[in-house]
Scaffold this active site. Structure first.
Site, PDB file in Angstrom:
ATOM      1  N   GLN A 176      -8.264 -43.177  71.088  1.00 53.18           N
ATOM      2  CA  GLN A 176      -7.874 -43.993  72.247  1.00 53.18           C
ATOM      3  C   GLN A 176      -7.721 -45.462  71.840  1.00 53.18           C
ATOM      4  O   GLN A 176      -6.763 -46.139  72.228  1.00 53.18           O
ATOM      5  CB  GLN A 176      -8.940 -43.881  73.345  1.00 53.18           C
ATOM      6  CG  GLN A 176      -8.662 -44.760  74.542  1.00 53.18           C
ATOM      7  CD  GLN A 176      -7.411 -44.344  75.294  1.00 53.18           C
ATOM      8  OE1 GLN A 176      -7.266 -43.176  75.634  1.00 53.18           O
ATOM      9  NE2 GLN A 176      -6.499 -45.265  75.551  1.00 53.18           N
ATOM     10  N   ARG A 189      -0.771 -43.129  72.861  1.00 45.77           N
ATOM     11  CA  ARG A 189      -1.673 -42.102  72.349  1.00 45.77           C
ATOM     12  C   ARG A 189      -0.917 -41.188  71.388  1.00 45.77           C
ATOM     13  O   ARG A 189      -1.428 -40.747  70.369  1.00 45.77           O
ATOM     14  CB  ARG A 189      -2.254 -41.254  73.497  1.00 45.77           C
ATOM     15  CG  ARG A 189      -3.111 -41.990  74.506  1.00 45.77           C
ATOM     16  CD  ARG A 189      -4.338 -42.631  73.878  1.00 45.77           C
ATOM     17  NE  ARG A 189      -5.081 -41.717  73.041  1.00 45.77           N
ATOM     18  CZ  ARG A 189      -5.885 -40.733  73.484  1.00 45.77           C
ATOM     19  NH1 ARG A 189      -6.078 -40.574  74.780  1.00 45.77           N
ATOM     20  NH2 ARG A 189      -6.519 -39.929  72.645  1.00 45.77           N
ATOM     21  N   CYS A 231      -7.912 -46.333  79.839  1.00 42.57           N
ATOM     22  CA  CYS A 231      -7.525 -45.167  79.025  1.00 42.57           C
ATOM     23  C   CYS A 231      -6.960 -44.030  79.862  1.00 42.57           C
ATOM     24  O   CYS A 231      -6.274 -43.158  79.328  1.00 42.57           O
ATOM     25  CB  CYS A 231      -8.724 -44.696  78.201  1.00 42.57           C
ATOM     26  SG  CYS A 231     -10.103 -44.103  79.219  1.00 42.57           S
ATOM     27  N   LEU A 232      -7.310 -44.001  81.172  1.00 44.33           N
ATOM     28  CA  LEU A 232      -6.939 -42.900  82.064  1.00 44.33           C
ATOM     29  C   LEU A 232      -7.711 -41.618  81.643  1.00 44.33           C
ATOM     30  O   LEU A 232      -7.996 -41.497  80.461  1.00 44.33           O
ATOM     31  CB  LEU A 232      -5.441 -42.627  82.076  1.00 44.33           C
ATOM     32  CG  LEU A 232      -4.494 -43.825  82.216  1.00 44.33           C
ATOM     33  CD1 LEU A 232      -3.043 -43.328  82.277  1.00 44.33           C
ATOM     34  CD2 LEU A 232      -4.804 -44.649  83.447  1.00 44.33           C
ATOM     35  N   ASP A 251     -12.761 -48.367  82.588  1.00 43.40           N
ATOM     36  CA  ASP A 251     -12.654 -46.909  82.502  1.00 43.40           C
ATOM     37  C   ASP A 251     -13.400 -46.355  83.709  1.00 43.40           C
ATOM     38  O   ASP A 251     -14.074 -47.102  84.438  1.00 43.40           O
ATOM     39  CB  ASP A 251     -13.307 -46.449  81.175  1.00 43.40           C
ATOM     40  CG  ASP A 251     -13.238 -44.942  80.956  1.00 43.40           C
ATOM     41  OD1 ASP A 251     -12.383 -44.269  81.587  1.00 43.40           O
ATOM     42  OD2 ASP A 251     -14.033 -44.422  80.155  1.00 43.40           O
ATOM     43  N   HIS A 299     -14.481 -42.686  71.220  1.00 46.15           N
ATOM     44  CA  HIS A 299     -13.141 -42.114  71.461  1.00 46.15           C
ATOM     45  C   HIS A 299     -12.155 -42.874  70.569  1.00 46.15           C
ATOM     46  O   HIS A 299     -11.334 -43.654  71.039  1.00 46.15           O
ATOM     47  CB  HIS A 299     -12.786 -42.253  72.942  1.00 46.15           C
ATOM     48  CG  HIS A 299     -11.614 -41.413  73.364  1.00 46.15           C
ATOM     49  ND1 HIS A 299     -10.979 -40.507  72.539  1.00 46.15           N
ATOM     50  CD2 HIS A 299     -10.963 -41.357  74.563  1.00 46.15           C
ATOM     51  CE1 HIS A 299      -9.989 -39.933  73.208  1.00 46.15           C
ATOM     52  NE2 HIS A 299      -9.948 -40.427  74.426  1.00 46.15           N
ATOM     53  N   ARG A 327     -12.797 -32.233  70.647  1.00 49.27           N
ATOM     54  CA  ARG A 327     -13.372 -32.968  71.792  1.00 49.27           C
ATOM     55  C   ARG A 327     -14.668 -32.271  72.137  1.00 49.27           C
ATOM     56  O   ARG A 327     -14.673 -31.074  72.456  1.00 49.27           O
ATOM     57  CB  ARG A 327     -12.398 -32.963  72.971  1.00 49.27           C
ATOM     58  CG  ARG A 327     -12.989 -33.563  74.238  1.00 49.27           C
ATOM     59  CD  ARG A 327     -11.944 -33.887  75.291  1.00 49.27           C
ATOM     60  NE  ARG A 327     -11.190 -35.086  74.940  1.00 49.27           N
ATOM     61  CZ  ARG A 327     -10.488 -35.817  75.801  1.00 49.27           C
ATOM     62  NH1 ARG A 327     -10.438 -35.489  77.083  1.00 49.27           N
ATOM     63  NH2 ARG A 327      -9.832 -36.888  75.403  1.00 49.27           N
TER      64      ARG A 327
HETATM   65  N1   CP Z   1      -7.463 -41.054  77.652  1.00 52.73           N
HETATM   66  C1   CP Z   1      -7.710 -39.767  77.421  1.00 52.73           C
HETATM   67  O1   CP Z   1      -8.371 -39.387  76.443  1.00 52.73           O
HETATM   68  O2   CP Z   1      -7.174 -38.919  78.327  1.00 52.73           O
HETATM   69  P1   CP Z   1      -7.389 -37.349  78.344  1.00 52.73           P
HETATM   70  O3   CP Z   1      -8.826 -37.099  78.720  1.00 52.73           O
HETATM   71  O4   CP Z   1      -6.430 -36.855  79.398  1.00 52.73           O
HETATM   72  O5   CP Z   1      -7.085 -36.792  76.990  1.00 52.73           O
HETATM   73  N1  NVA Z   2     -15.225 -42.151  79.421  1.00 51.53           N
HETATM   74  C1  NVA Z   2     -14.315 -41.080  79.760  1.00 51.53           C
HETATM   75  C2  NVA Z   2     -13.083 -41.164  78.940  1.00 51.53           C
HETATM   76  C3  NVA Z   2     -12.032 -40.161  79.289  1.00 51.53           C
HETATM   77  C4  NVA Z   2     -10.817 -40.247  78.411  1.00 51.53           C
HETATM   78  C5  NVA Z   2     -15.009 -39.747  79.563  1.00 51.53           C
HETATM   79  O1  NVA Z   2     -15.724 -39.576  78.571  1.00 51.53           O
HETATM   80  O2  NVA Z   2     -14.858 -38.869  80.394  1.00 51.53           O
END
Ligand code: CP
Ligand code: NVA
Length: 288
Positions: A87, A270, A243-244, A201, A84, A57
């Site tokens: 996701q 996920r 997606c949270l 999102d 992502h 990440r």
């Molecule tokens: N949706 C998602 O990627 O959540 P996290 O940031 O908690 O991994």
């Molecule tokens: N768009 C958000 C997604 C989190 C899972 C971010 O990048 O923070």
């Protein structure tokens, strides 16, 4: 390697690796020399002599490309500022499950699993998905996957928050090849017309915290509500996805905790989709 916070991606990955008989090492920004005191090149060169795969990440998407270029083992994007992908695999699995069992069954039941043998190529094409929100990493991953799979996609973003041109070009080519509709608009009501799914999102992604005040102002009118779905003319059976992590400004509690919302089934998925990716790349070593 996680340079940003994570609940779902991290826990899904660590538990999936354990289920597959492996062991995960969580390396956060404070744990290793993640491009701070040592170049990414040196880091990945060393790590890939010691592990079988890297889930990363990152901030800039270029970091994922650097890791992938120099790694001797598979590198999986666990979120970058542009995409992502894991996701969207979970979102697609959720849509597939709901096409088979619209009432959200307990998918752990063996009866349901046998029905899942129906190929996603039969359940996903023709679905109409509406995005209402930022032109961010989530919608960009939807744009490079859903038109390719024969799904219609409508994207409403406020002026100044459009998706990247290169991503749009890919989506347009894919939509043309698969004969699907692709709509870009600044009008959320236009986007949700005829939608099977309304997706959003956060308006303030990780790393954009200093822009919060400006973003909240710029996204006025983009909160997903029952009124938006009704006035825009979403399908009667429309579902809500996110997606949270979720903030209340982008979707009301009323929608988020309603029977229209499939966010927790999506979150659980996920794990199963990341497990499938790990199985393909690290166990079966199938890179197609
Ligand atoms: N949706 C998602 O990627 O959540 P996290 O940031 O908690 O991994
Ligand atoms: N768009 C958000 C997604 C989190 C899972 C971010 O990048 O923070």
């Amino acid at each position: 390697m996680f340079s940003k916070r994570s609940t779902r991606t991290r826990v899904a990955t660590e538990t999936a690796i354990t289920h597959l008989g492996g062991r995960a090492l969580f390396l956060g920004a404070q744990d290793i020399q993640l491009g701070v005191n040592e170049t990414l090149y040196d880091t990945v060169h060393v790590l890939s002599t010691m592990v079988d795969g890297i889930m990363a990440r990152v901030g800039p998407h270029a970091d994922i490309e650097t890791l992938a270029k120099y790694s001797r083992v598979p590198v999986i994007n666990a979120l970058s500022d542009q995409f992502h992908p894991t996701q969207i695999l979970a979102d697609l699995l959720t849509m597939h499950e709901l096409a088979i069992h619209p009432s959200q069954p307990d998918v752990a039941g063996t009866e349901q699993y046998s029905a899942h043998r129906m190929a996603p190529s039969k359940t996903l094409p023709g679905l109409r998905v509406a995005w209402v929100g930022d032109g961010n990493n989530i919608v960009q991953s939807m744009l490079v996957s859903m038109p390719k799979l024969g799904m219609h996609l409508s994207v409403a973003t406020p002026p100044g928050y459009a998706v990247a041109d290169a991503v749009l070009r890919t989506a347009e080519e894919d939509a043309k090849a698969s004969g699907t509709e692709l709509l870009l608009t600044h009008d959320p009501l236009e986007a949700v017309r005829g939608a099977d799914y309304i997706v959003t999102d956060t308006w303030v992604s990780m790393g954009q915290e200093e822009e919060k005040a400006r973003r909240l102002a710029d996204f006025a009118g983009y909160q997903v509500t029952f009124d938006m779905a009704k006035r825009g003319g979403a399908k009667p059976g429309w579902k809500f996805m996110h997606c949270l992590p979720r903030k209340p400004e982008e979707v009301t509690d009323e929608v988020f905790y309603s029977d229209k919302s499939v966010v927790f089934q999506e979150a659980e998925n996920r794990k199963w989709t990341i497990m499938a990716v790990l199985d393909a790349l690290l166990v079966r070593k199938s890179y197609d």
